[in-house]
Scaffold this active site. Sequence first.
Site, PDB file in Angstrom:
ATOM      1  N   ASP A   1      12.093  14.066   5.589  1.00 58.49           N
ATOM      2  CA  ASP A   1      11.732  12.670   5.807  1.00 58.49           C
ATOM      3  C   ASP A   1      11.843  12.380   7.292  1.00 58.49           C
ATOM      4  OD1 ASP A   1      11.613   9.718   5.763  1.00 58.49           O
ATOM      5  OD2 ASP A   1      11.958   9.935   3.606  1.00 58.49           O
TER       6      ASP A   1
ATOM      7  N   LEU B   1       4.695  15.487   8.064  1.00 56.65           N
ATOM      8  CA  LEU B   1       3.384  15.766   7.465  1.00 56.65           C
ATOM      9  C   LEU B   1       2.325  16.026   8.522  1.00 56.65           C
ATOM     10  CD1 LEU B   1       3.144  13.166   4.549  1.00 56.65           C
ATOM     11  CD2 LEU B   1       3.872  15.552   4.456  1.00 56.65           C
TER      12      LEU B   1
ATOM     13  N   LEU C   1       6.560  13.143  -2.183  1.00 65.31           N
ATOM     14  CA  LEU C   1       6.562  11.686  -2.277  1.00 65.31           C
ATOM     15  C   LEU C   1       6.113  11.011  -0.990  1.00 65.31           C
ATOM     16  CD1 LEU C   1      10.102  11.277  -3.900  1.00 65.31           C
ATOM     17  CD2 LEU C   1       7.931  11.106  -5.100  1.00 65.31           C
TER      18      LEU C   1
ATOM     19  N   TYR D   1      -5.640   2.332  -1.226  1.00 67.00           N
ATOM     20  CA  TYR D   1      -4.452   3.154  -1.464  1.00 67.00           C
ATOM     21  C   TYR D   1      -4.665   4.030  -2.693  1.00 67.00           C
ATOM     22  CZ  TYR D   1       0.131   4.162  -3.515  1.00 67.00           C
ATOM     23  OH  TYR D   1       1.201   4.772  -4.117  1.00 67.00           O
TER      24      TYR D   1
ATOM     25  N   LYS E   1      -4.891   8.204  -3.457  1.00 62.28           N
ATOM     26  CA  LYS E   1      -4.096   8.910  -4.456  1.00 62.28           C
ATOM     27  C   LYS E   1      -4.991   9.654  -5.444  1.00 62.28           C
ATOM     28  CE  LYS E   1       0.168   8.224  -3.256  1.00 62.28           C
ATOM     29  NZ  LYS E   1       1.088   9.359  -2.979  1.00 62.28           N
TER      30      LYS E   1
ATOM     31  N   ARG F   1       3.562  -8.363 -15.405  1.00 62.65           N
ATOM     32  CA  ARG F   1       2.840  -7.087 -15.419  1.00 62.65           C
ATOM     33  C   ARG F   1       3.775  -5.919 -15.699  1.00 62.65           C
ATOM     34  NH1 ARG F   1       1.073  -5.338 -10.833  1.00 62.65           N
ATOM     35  NH2 ARG F   1      -0.394  -3.867 -11.720  1.00 62.65           N
TER      36      ARG F   1
END
Length: 273
Positions: free
Chosen positions: A41, A59, A78, A143, A147, A181
Amino acid sequence: MDATIRNTGDEVWAITGASGRIGTVLRQAMLPEVAHLVLIDVVPPQQLDARERAPHAELGDPASLRAALQGVDGVVHLAAVPDEADFHDLVEANVIGTYHLLEAARQAGVRRVLLASTGRVIGMYDVGERVDVTKPTRPDGLYAVTKTTVEQLGRLYAEKFGLEVVALRIGAFKARPAEARDLSIWVSHADAARAFLAAMRHEPITFETMFAYSDNRDGSVDLEAGRRLGFEPLDDAAVHREEIPGRPGPVTSGPMGGDLASPEFTLSKQRPF
């Protein structure tokens, strides 16, 4: 698919985004299951256990990822921009970053990669329509588009390059459901950990997609794909309905993404061009 569980006690797993909300929960759940954890991280993880290490890796730096993944058996990926944002930023972190992670894993000889996807890849389906993993994706924003691409990168690396890959579509990850929701899409911290552990332990795997949701009474997704991998969710958002302000019932109309599926939600995040 028969669920065969392998012994992971002598394995080394890595978690990217290990300091984030989900990463922190999974770190606690996974450490007892393995010999060592590698925590990756940009925010340095705190209070390392003797069986944890936190190498510097990003990354955007494939060489540092490849070095960090040497000797690693499985990766939970993640790290990402986790919500709607400018499309260029999303692509850089979520698509290009995932490519770097998968390619570094391939070169380092990693066996299995779990990719964090999102339930928002089906966010434009109508509430009440039962959706399973065989249904085409209908992302509710940019977004979710990235994914969807992450899932397809995982499929490519599984089918073409031989990695074992599971894409987990994560629901509303919260300690407790907080709005209407959530009665349909909530995943408790404990069920999220159960989902990732099941996906890492199951044999055999080529490429699989599953929903990481709790077993919500008012749920709108089919959890069978996860159950085939050994994921048995134990929690239900309906149990906590009285704790939600206004004690709402489940949402019964509109897109599954709710307000996140509105044009304004996406357009307001984009840089002018």
